[in-house]
Motif scaffolding. Sequence first.
Motif, PDB file in Angstrom:
ATOM      1  N   ASP A  47       0.830  -1.213   0.000  1.00 53.49           N
ATOM      2  CA  ASP A  47       0.000   0.000   0.000  1.00 53.49           C
ATOM      3  C   ASP A  47       0.860   1.256   0.000  1.00 53.49           C
ATOM      4  OD1 ASP A  47      -2.258  -1.592   0.046  1.00 53.49           O
ATOM      5  OD2 ASP A  47      -2.556  -1.398   2.211  1.00 53.49           O
ATOM      6  N   LEU A  48       1.936   1.259   0.787  1.00 56.29           N
ATOM      7  CA  LEU A  48       2.842   2.413   0.828  1.00 56.29           C
ATOM      8  C   LEU A  48       3.472   2.627  -0.539  1.00 56.29           C
ATOM      9  CD1 LEU A  48       4.445   4.622   2.366  1.00 56.29           C
ATOM     10  CD2 LEU A  48       6.160   2.870   2.815  1.00 56.29           C
ATOM     11  N   HIS A  49       3.954   1.556  -1.159  1.00 54.36           N
ATOM     12  CA  HIS A  49       4.586   1.660  -2.480  1.00 54.36           C
ATOM     13  C   HIS A  49       3.595   2.221  -3.507  1.00 54.36           C
ATOM     14  CE1 HIS A  49       6.073   0.182  -6.397  1.00 54.36           C
ATOM     15  NE2 HIS A  49       7.243   0.539  -5.884  1.00 54.36           N
ATOM     16  N   ALA A  50       2.359   1.723  -3.493  1.00 51.41           N
ATOM     17  CA  ALA A  50       1.338   2.219  -4.419  1.00 51.41           C
ATOM     18  C   ALA A  50       1.077   3.707  -4.197  1.00 51.41           C
ATOM     19  CB  ALA A  50       0.046   1.423  -4.253  1.00 51.41           C
ATOM     20  N   PHE A  51       1.055   4.138  -2.944  1.00 53.97           N
ATOM     21  CA  PHE A  51       0.856   5.556  -2.637  1.00 53.97           C
ATOM     22  C   PHE A  51       2.014   6.395  -3.167  1.00 53.97           C
ATOM     23  CE2 PHE A  51       1.939   9.025   0.329  1.00 53.97           C
ATOM     24  CZ  PHE A  51       0.880   9.882   0.053  1.00 53.97           C
ATOM     25  N   LEU A  52       3.243   5.953  -2.925  1.00 52.52           N
ATOM     26  CA  LEU A  52       4.414   6.701  -3.381  1.00 52.52           C
ATOM     27  C   LEU A  52       4.471   6.776  -4.906  1.00 52.52           C
ATOM     28  CD1 LEU A  52       7.108   5.385  -0.880  1.00 52.52           C
ATOM     29  CD2 LEU A  52       6.020   7.636  -0.888  1.00 52.52           C
ATOM     30  N   VAL A  53       4.144   5.687  -5.590  1.00 52.98           N
ATOM     31  CA  VAL A  53       4.152   5.687  -7.059  1.00 52.98           C
ATOM     32  C   VAL A  53       3.115   6.672  -7.596  1.00 52.98           C
ATOM     33  CG1 VAL A  53       3.565   4.281  -9.079  1.00 52.98           C
ATOM     34  CG2 VAL A  53       5.095   3.366  -7.328  1.00 52.98           C
ATOM     35  N   SER A  54       1.955   6.759  -6.942  1.00 51.84           N
ATOM     36  CA  SER A  54       0.895   7.642  -7.436  1.00 51.84           C
ATOM     37  C   SER A  54       1.101   9.103  -7.068  1.00 51.84           C
ATOM     38  CB  SER A  54      -0.459   7.172  -6.903  1.00 51.84           C
ATOM     39  OG  SER A  54      -0.521   7.382  -5.502  1.00 51.84           O
ATOM     40  N   ASP A  55       1.949   9.407  -6.078  1.00 49.56           N
ATOM     41  CA  ASP A  55       2.050  10.789  -5.596  1.00 49.56           C
ATOM     42  C   ASP A  55       3.486  11.301  -5.474  1.00 49.56           C
ATOM     43  OD1 ASP A  55       0.523  13.054  -4.840  1.00 49.56           O
ATOM     44  OD2 ASP A  55       1.083  12.736  -2.758  1.00 49.56           O
ATOM     45  N   SER A  56       4.450  10.666  -6.114  1.00 56.34           N
ATOM     46  CA  SER A  56       5.841  11.117  -5.980  1.00 56.34           C
ATOM     47  C   SER A  56       6.067  12.382  -6.807  1.00 56.34           C
ATOM     48  CB  SER A  56       6.804  10.020  -6.418  1.00 56.34           C
ATOM     49  OG  SER A  56       6.606   9.722  -7.782  1.00 56.34           O
ATOM     50  N   SER A  57       6.818  13.304  -6.256  1.00 49.80           N
ATOM     51  CA  SER A  57       7.078  14.559  -6.951  1.00 49.80           C
ATOM     52  C   SER A  57       8.385  14.519  -7.734  1.00 49.80           C
ATOM     53  CB  SER A  57       7.115  15.714  -5.958  1.00 49.80           C
ATOM     54  OG  SER A  57       8.202  15.556  -5.066  1.00 49.80           O
ATOM     55  N   LYS A  58       9.177  13.457  -7.572  1.00 49.10           N
ATOM     56  CA  LYS A  58      10.475  13.366  -8.244  1.00 49.10           C
ATOM     57  C   LYS A  58      10.908  11.914  -8.361  1.00 49.10           C
ATOM     58  CE  LYS A  58      11.792  16.170  -4.950  1.00 49.10           C
ATOM     59  NZ  LYS A  58      11.599  17.343  -5.199  1.00 49.10           N
ATOM     60  N   GLU A  59      11.912  11.684  -9.190  1.00 49.07           N
ATOM     61  CA  GLU A  59      12.514  10.352  -9.295  1.00 49.07           C
ATOM     62  C   GLU A  59      13.201  10.053  -7.970  1.00 49.07           C
ATOM     63  OE1 GLU A  59      12.712   8.374 -12.192  1.00 49.07           O
ATOM     64  OE2 GLU A  59      11.413   9.778 -13.245  1.00 49.07           O
ATOM     65  N   MET A  60      12.964   8.856  -7.422  1.00 46.49           N
ATOM     66  CA  MET A  60      13.591   8.534  -6.141  1.00 46.49           C
ATOM     67  C   MET A  60      13.720   7.027  -5.970  1.00 46.49           C
ATOM     68  SD  MET A  60      10.553   9.477  -3.500  1.00 46.49           S
ATOM     69  CE  MET A  60       8.866   9.311  -4.000  1.00 46.49           C
ATOM     70  N   LYS A  61      14.476   6.667  -4.970  1.00 43.81           N
ATOM     71  CA  LYS A  61      14.628   5.269  -4.580  1.00 43.81           C
ATOM     72  C   LYS A  61      13.995   5.107  -3.204  1.00 43.81           C
ATOM     73  CE  LYS A  61      18.995   4.767  -7.027  1.00 43.81           C
ATOM     74  NZ  LYS A  61      19.039   6.111  -7.564  1.00 43.81           N
ATOM     75  N   CYS A  62      13.276   4.012  -3.046  1.00 43.62           N
ATOM     76  CA  CYS A  62      12.658   3.701  -1.769  1.00 43.62           C
ATOM     77  C   CYS A  62      13.309   2.431  -1.244  1.00 43.62           C
ATOM     78  CB  CYS A  62      11.150   3.503  -1.937  1.00 43.62           C
ATOM     79  SG  CYS A  62      10.317   3.039  -0.417  1.00 43.62           S
ATOM     80  N   TYR A  63      13.931   2.525  -0.074  1.00 34.33           N
ATOM     81  CA  TYR A  63      14.581   1.382   0.547  1.00 34.33           C
ATOM     82  C   TYR A  63      13.684   0.843   1.650  1.00 34.33           C
ATOM     83  CZ  TYR A  63      18.744   3.217  -1.755  1.00 34.33           C
ATOM     84  OH  TYR A  63      19.642   3.673  -2.682  1.00 34.33           O
ATOM     85  N   SER A  64      13.196  -0.387   1.454  1.00 34.64           N
ATOM     86  CA  SER A  64      12.400  -1.047   2.479  1.00 34.64           C
ATOM     87  C   SER A  64      13.343  -1.932   3.286  1.00 34.64           C
ATOM     88  CB  SER A  64      11.292  -1.882   1.832  1.00 34.64           C
ATOM     89  OG  SER A  64      11.830  -3.046   1.249  1.00 34.64           O
ATOM     90  N   PRO A  65      12.874  -2.584   4.339  1.00 36.42           N
ATOM     91  CA  PRO A  65      13.751  -3.478   5.091  1.00 36.42           C
ATOM     92  C   PRO A  65      14.295  -4.643   4.256  1.00 36.42           C
ATOM     93  CG  PRO A  65      11.845  -2.922   6.406  1.00 36.42           C
ATOM     94  CD  PRO A  65      11.604  -2.371   5.027  1.00 36.42           C
ATOM     95  N   SER A  66      13.647  -4.944   3.121  1.00 36.46           N
ATOM     96  CA  SER A  66      14.077  -6.109   2.352  1.00 36.46           C
ATOM     97  C   SER A  66      14.610  -5.811   0.954  1.00 36.46           C
ATOM     98  CB  SER A  66      12.919  -7.102   2.231  1.00 36.46           C
ATOM     99  OG  SER A  66      11.841  -6.493   1.551  1.00 36.46           O
ATOM    100  N   ALA A  67      14.326  -4.646   0.372  1.00 33.44           N
ATOM    101  CA  ALA A  67      14.743  -4.391  -1.005  1.00 33.44           C
ATOM    102  C   ALA A  67      14.733  -2.896  -1.314  1.00 33.44           C
ATOM    103  CB  ALA A  67      13.807  -5.117  -1.962  1.00 33.44           C
ATOM    104  N   ARG A  68      15.258  -2.559  -2.509  1.00 31.38           N
ATOM    105  CA  ARG A  68      15.225  -1.184  -3.006  1.00 31.38           C
ATOM    106  C   ARG A  68      14.267  -1.129  -4.182  1.00 31.38           C
ATOM    107  NH1 ARG A  68      19.875   1.319  -6.571  1.00 31.38           N
ATOM    108  NH2 ARG A  68      18.458   0.658  -8.197  1.00 31.38           N
TER     109      ARG A  68
END
Length: 137
Positions: free
Chosen positions: A106-127
């Motif tokens: 759910d967090l990833h879906a939110f970030l993909v739909s509302d990100s203002s710039k190109e970015m990397k998201c590091y979770s506890p298990s992957a990037r």
Amino acid sequence: MTIQKHVYDEVTGNSIYGATANINYFLTTPLAPASDAGATNKTANVGAFTRRRYPGDATPSNVSASTRTFLVDPGRRNGSATPGSPFVLDDGVEKRSFTYTGSFTDLHAFLVSDSSKEMKCYSPSARYDISASAGGG
């Protein structure tokens, strides 16, 4: 800057915990802290019941019905602990860490739909690489 609760999904109550300016740096639509609504007093009715003073009490006492007033603060945390699992957002210029409650999907879906710039998201298990959304910069 204090760490506050920011609800991004009202239906499920999924939240991001972090400084408001840090979160909104990565988003197209700014999130407001949950504590902006403020603390409120709520009341609850408590029914009558019997209470025993000790195990095996032969003469329990009766407690009459009453109402209780209690404080509800949606952004309150206990001590310095931040609830949820950690994640990090990095756009190459700024790198900030947050925590989230709910599922990472759910967090990833939110970030993909509302990100203002190109970015990397590091979770506890992957990037995960996240592109700027259509409304993003």
